[in-house]
Design a protein around this motif. Structure first.
Motif, mmCIF file in Angstrom:
data_model
loop_
_atom_site.group_PDB
_atom_site.id
_atom_site.type_symbol
_atom_site.label_atom_id
_atom_site.label_comp_id
_atom_site.label_asym_id
_atom_site.label_seq_id
_atom_site.Cartn_x
_atom_site.Cartn_y
_atom_site.Cartn_z
ATOM 1 N N TRP A 100 0.829 -1.237 -0.057
ATOM 2 C CA TRP A 100 0.018 0.636 -0.002
ATOM 3 C C TRP A 100 0.728 1.111 -0.196
ATOM 4 C CZ3 TRP A 100 0.616 3.834 3.935
ATOM 5 C CH2 TRP A 100 0.541 3.567 4.492
ATOM 6 N N LEU A 101 2.006 1.314 0.222
ATOM 7 C CA LEU A 101 2.999 2.350 0.211
ATOM 8 C C LEU A 101 3.451 2.593 -0.969
ATOM 9 C CD1 LEU A 101 5.802 1.982 3.289
ATOM 10 C CD2 LEU A 101 3.513 3.440 2.797
ATOM 11 N N ARG A 102 3.010 2.247 -1.909
ATOM 12 C CA ARG A 102 4.325 2.329 -3.423
ATOM 13 C C ARG A 102 3.966 2.925 -3.801
ATOM 14 N NH1 ARG A 102 6.162 -4.503 -5.521
ATOM 15 N NH2 ARG A 102 6.887 -4.695 -4.062
ATOM 16 N N PRO A 103 1.994 3.210 -4.724
ATOM 17 C CA PRO A 103 1.929 4.228 -4.866
ATOM 18 C C PRO A 103 2.016 5.222 -4.481
ATOM 19 C CG PRO A 103 -0.333 2.633 -4.969
ATOM 20 C CD PRO A 103 0.860 2.542 -3.216
ATOM 21 N N ILE A 104 1.659 6.013 -2.846
ATOM 22 C CA ILE A 104 2.961 6.863 -2.196
ATOM 23 C C ILE A 104 4.135 6.651 -2.070
ATOM 24 C CG2 ILE A 104 2.915 8.196 -0.133
ATOM 25 C CD1 ILE A 104 0.724 6.669 1.090
ATOM 26 N N LEU A 105 5.239 5.941 -1.889
ATOM 27 C CA LEU A 105 6.616 6.351 -2.020
ATOM 28 C C LEU A 105 7.630 6.626 -3.205
ATOM 29 C CD1 LEU A 105 7.225 4.271 1.035
ATOM 30 C CD2 LEU A 105 6.955 6.344 0.838
ATOM 31 N N GLY A 106 6.707 5.432 -4.347
ATOM 32 C CA GLY A 106 7.173 4.713 -5.495
ATOM 33 C C GLY A 106 7.892 6.247 -6.744
ATOM 34 N N PRO A 107 6.973 7.623 -6.457
ATOM 35 C CA PRO A 107 6.862 9.134 -7.222
ATOM 36 C C PRO A 107 8.269 9.599 -6.529
ATOM 37 C CG PRO A 107 4.855 8.050 -7.854
ATOM 38 C CD PRO A 107 5.365 7.590 -6.268
ATOM 39 N N VAL A 108 7.949 9.487 -5.436
ATOM 40 C CA VAL A 108 9.087 9.998 -4.514
ATOM 41 C C VAL A 108 10.403 9.272 -4.789
ATOM 42 C CG1 VAL A 108 9.985 11.001 -1.966
ATOM 43 C CG2 VAL A 108 7.318 10.234 -2.812
ATOM 44 N N PHE A 109 10.337 8.222 -4.669
ATOM 45 C CA PHE A 109 11.540 7.297 -4.658
ATOM 46 C C PHE A 109 12.681 8.130 -6.309
ATOM 47 C CE2 PHE A 109 11.103 5.420 -0.480
ATOM 48 C CZ PHE A 109 12.457 5.900 -0.341
ATOM 49 N N ARG A 110 11.506 7.579 -7.184
ATOM 50 C CA ARG A 110 11.949 7.168 -8.498
ATOM 51 C C ARG A 110 12.949 9.109 -9.023
ATOM 52 N NH1 ARG A 110 8.435 3.499 -9.605
ATOM 53 N NH2 ARG A 110 6.037 5.316 -9.125
ATOM 54 N N CYS A 111 12.148 10.171 -8.611
ATOM 55 C CA CYS A 111 12.254 11.299 -8.263
ATOM 56 C C CYS A 111 13.532 11.546 -7.864
ATOM 57 C CB CYS A 111 11.299 12.965 -7.770
ATOM 58 S SG CYS A 111 12.197 14.587 -7.788
ATOM 59 N N VAL A 112 13.713 11.136 -6.090
ATOM 60 C CA VAL A 112 15.036 11.413 -5.659
ATOM 61 C C VAL A 112 15.880 10.343 -5.900
ATOM 62 C CG1 VAL A 112 16.186 10.882 -3.395
ATOM 63 C CG2 VAL A 112 13.741 12.173 -3.253
ATOM 64 N N ASP A 113 16.016 9.515 -7.013
ATOM 65 C CA ASP A 113 17.253 8.736 -7.479
ATOM 66 C C ASP A 113 17.013 9.368 -8.500
ATOM 67 O OD1 ASP A 113 18.923 6.191 -7.362
ATOM 68 O OD2 ASP A 113 17.362 6.343 -9.764
ATOM 69 N N GLY A 114 16.408 10.733 -9.396
ATOM 70 C CA GLY A 114 17.616 10.985 -10.985
ATOM 71 C C GLY A 114 18.389 12.237 -10.131
ATOM 72 N N LEU A 127 18.042 3.815 -5.830
ATOM 73 C CA LEU A 127 16.288 3.993 -5.618
ATOM 74 C C LEU A 127 15.859 3.294 -6.411
ATOM 75 C CD1 LEU A 127 16.582 7.111 -2.946
ATOM 76 C CD2 LEU A 127 16.697 4.865 -2.805
ATOM 77 N N ALA A 128 16.032 3.377 -7.540
ATOM 78 C CA ALA A 128 15.058 3.079 -8.239
ATOM 79 C C ALA A 128 16.001 2.085 -9.015
ATOM 80 C CB ALA A 128 14.544 4.102 -9.115
ATOM 81 N N SER A 129 16.916 1.961 -8.974
ATOM 82 C CA SER A 129 17.188 0.221 -9.665
ATOM 83 C C SER A 129 17.381 -0.444 -9.569
ATOM 84 C CB SER A 129 18.710 1.149 -10.295
ATOM 85 O OG SER A 129 19.732 1.056 -8.781
ATOM 86 N N GLY A 130 17.646 -1.896 -9.904
ATOM 87 C CA GLY A 130 17.369 -3.168 -9.292
ATOM 88 C C GLY A 130 17.827 -3.751 -8.205
ATOM 89 N N ALA A 131 17.362 -3.976 -7.278
ATOM 90 C CA ALA A 131 17.863 -4.253 -5.947
ATOM 91 C C ALA A 131 19.188 -5.129 -6.123
ATOM 92 C CB ALA A 131 17.130 -4.870 -4.718
#
Length: 366
Positions: A100-114, A127-131
Motif C-alpha cells: 500500500w506504500l508503493r503508490p505513495i513512495l514510488g514517485p518520490v523515490f524515482r524523483c529523488v533517485d534522479g 533507489l530506483a535501480s534493480g536491487a
C-alpha cells in the motif's frame, strides 16, 4: 562557514570514537534497526487487510541465482532479468516492501533517485535501480550478511555473531523473503521470479523447504579471486563511511568475512557432492561467463525451463561487450590483508582443490 566545518569535524570525531567504539555502536545500530523492523512489520500488516489476495500468489518454479559474493551472481541475475519479463525488486521496494506504500513512495523515490549522484561502485546503485539481491529484505527481520560485513557491528566477534544469527534466524528471513516475493508477483501480475542472494549458499536445502519447486543456479569461482574482490570492495565501502577505521578492527572484520566464506564453500561442496540434488541444482563456473556466455545462458534456460529466446538474443549481444569488461574497484591482495597467511592456505587450499581450482599460496610481502 568555518564554524559549520568545525562542527561537522567535531561530530565526525565523536562518531569515530564512540559509535565505532563498540557498545554504543551496537546499541545505536540495534535500536535503529528495531524501529525500522517495527515500522516494516506494521505497514506490511496493513497489506493483510488491503491486499489479502497476495497470499495466493505463488511463484512458478522460481529461479535462485547464488554463489559466493563476488562470483558473478549480480551480473548473471541482471542478465536474465534485464527486459522485465520476470519479477524482480527495485531497491526502494526492498527498503519499504508494503504494497500500500508503493503508490505513495514510488514517485518520490524515482524523483529523488534522479537527483542523487551515483557512487562509483562495482554495481549500478540507485533507489530506483534493480536491487542487488533479496538479501536486503533480511534487514527487516535481522538476518543476512548486509547487517555485519560493511558495518561496525561486524568488527567484534560477539556483536557479529549476535546480529548474523543461526540457521533458525536465516529460516525466518527466507520465509519473509518468500512473502515479499509473493507480494511482488501479485503487484506486477507476473508468474515467475528470478531471485539472487549469495547468503543462500549457507542453506541451499533450506531454500527448497521454503520454495519447494525452486531451481538453484550455483555459480562457482576460484575462492582466492572471490576473497580478494570482496575484501577490496568492503575496504571501499568502509572508507565510504568517512571514518578512520582502527586497523585491528578492520583485520578482525576481514577475518570474520573469510571464516564465513569458508563455511559457505563447505556447505556448497556438501550439496554438490549429493547426487540427489542434481534435479534442482545447476552449477555454473565463473570462467564460462568470459569464455562462452551464450552457452551458459542456454544451459540455464533449459535447466530452469525458461525457454526465453528474447533473453538468449540479448545475451548474445552482451557476450560481445563482456569480452572487454573491466572491474570498477581494486582487488585487495591477500598478502596485504593482514590475515594469517598460513591459516588461509590451510583453510582454502583444500576447498579450492575440491572445487577444481588452484590455490596459489599466500606469500610474504617483501
Amino acid at each position: 562557514m568555518e564554524a559549520v566545518v568545525s562542527t561537522q569535524s567535531t561530530w565526525k570525531q565523536w562518531y569515530q570514537r564512540r559509535v565505532h567504539g563498540g557498545l554504543l555502536g551496537m546499541l545505536s545500530y540495534g535500536s535503529g534497526l528495531f524501529v525500522y523492523m517495527v515500522f516494516t512489520q506494521t505497514t506490511m500488516a496493513l497489506d493483510e487487510l488491503l491486499f489479502p489476495a497476495y497470499r495466493r500468489a505463488r511463484p512458478e518454479s522460481p529461479v535462485v541465482v547464488t554463489g559466493l559474493p563476488r562470483s558473478g551472481t549480480t551480473f548473471f541475475h541482471r542478465l536474465l532479468t534485464a527486459d522485465g519479463t520476470y519479477s524482480t525488486f527495485q531497491f526502494w521496494e526492498v527498503l519499504f516492501p508494503a504494497l500500500w506504500l508503493r503508490p505513495i513512495l514510488g514517485p518520490v523515490f524515482r524523483c529523488v533517485d534522479g537527483l542523487l549522484p551515483k557512487p562509483d561502485l562495482a554495481y549500478d546503485v540507485g533507489l530506483a535501480s534493480g536491487a542487488q539481491e533479496e538479501a536486503w529484505l533480511s534487514l527487516h527481520c535481522r538476518g543476512g550478511d548486509f547487517l555485519v560485513e560493511p558495518h561496525p557491528v561486524g568488527w567484534t566477534r560477539t556483536y557479529h555473531d549476535a546480529f548474523l544469527g543461526g540457521e533458525q534466524t536465516r529460516l525466518v528471513a527466507y520465509r519473509f523473503i518468500d512473502a515479499c516475493v509473493r507480494r511482488q508477483l501479485y503487484w506486477t501480475g507476473k508468474r515467475r521470479a528470478i531471485l539472487k542472494n549469495p547468503s543462500y549458499t549457507l542453506d541451499l536445502p533450506t531454500i527448497r523447504k521454503v520454495m519447494p519447486d525452486a531451481k538453484v543456479v550455483l555459480i562457482q569461482r576460484n575462492p582466492r579471486h572471490c576473497l580478494e574482490s570482496m575484501l577490496g570492495l568492503l575496504t571501499q565501502a568502509r572508507r565510504g563511511l568517512g571514518t578512520k577505521i582502527p586497523p585491528k578492527s578492520e583485520q578482525l572484520a576481514n577475518t570474520l568475512v573469510v571464516e564465513r566464506r569458508a563455511r559457505q564453500i563447505r556447505h556448497c561442496l556438501e550439496v554438490l557432492d549429493d547426487p540427489s540434488h542434481k534435479e534442482w541444482l545447476h552449477p555454473v563456473r565463473y570462467e564460462d561467463f568470459r569464455g562462452d556466455l551464450l552457452r551458459v545462458a542456454r544451459s540455464v534456460s533449459r535447466f530452469a525451463g525458461l525457454n526465453d529466446e528474447r533473453m538468449l538474443t540479448r545475451v548474445g549481444k552482451v557476450a560481445e561487450k563482456q569480452r572487454t569488461w573491466k572491474r570498477k574497484h581494486t582487488l585487495a591482495k591477500l598478502e596485504e590483508s593482514g590475515l594469517d597467511r598460513a591459516a588461509l592456505d590451510a583453510q582454502f587450499g583444500p576447498l579450492a582443490a575440491r572445487l577444481g581450482y588452484e590455490w596459489a599460496p599466500v606469500t610474504r610481502v617483501n
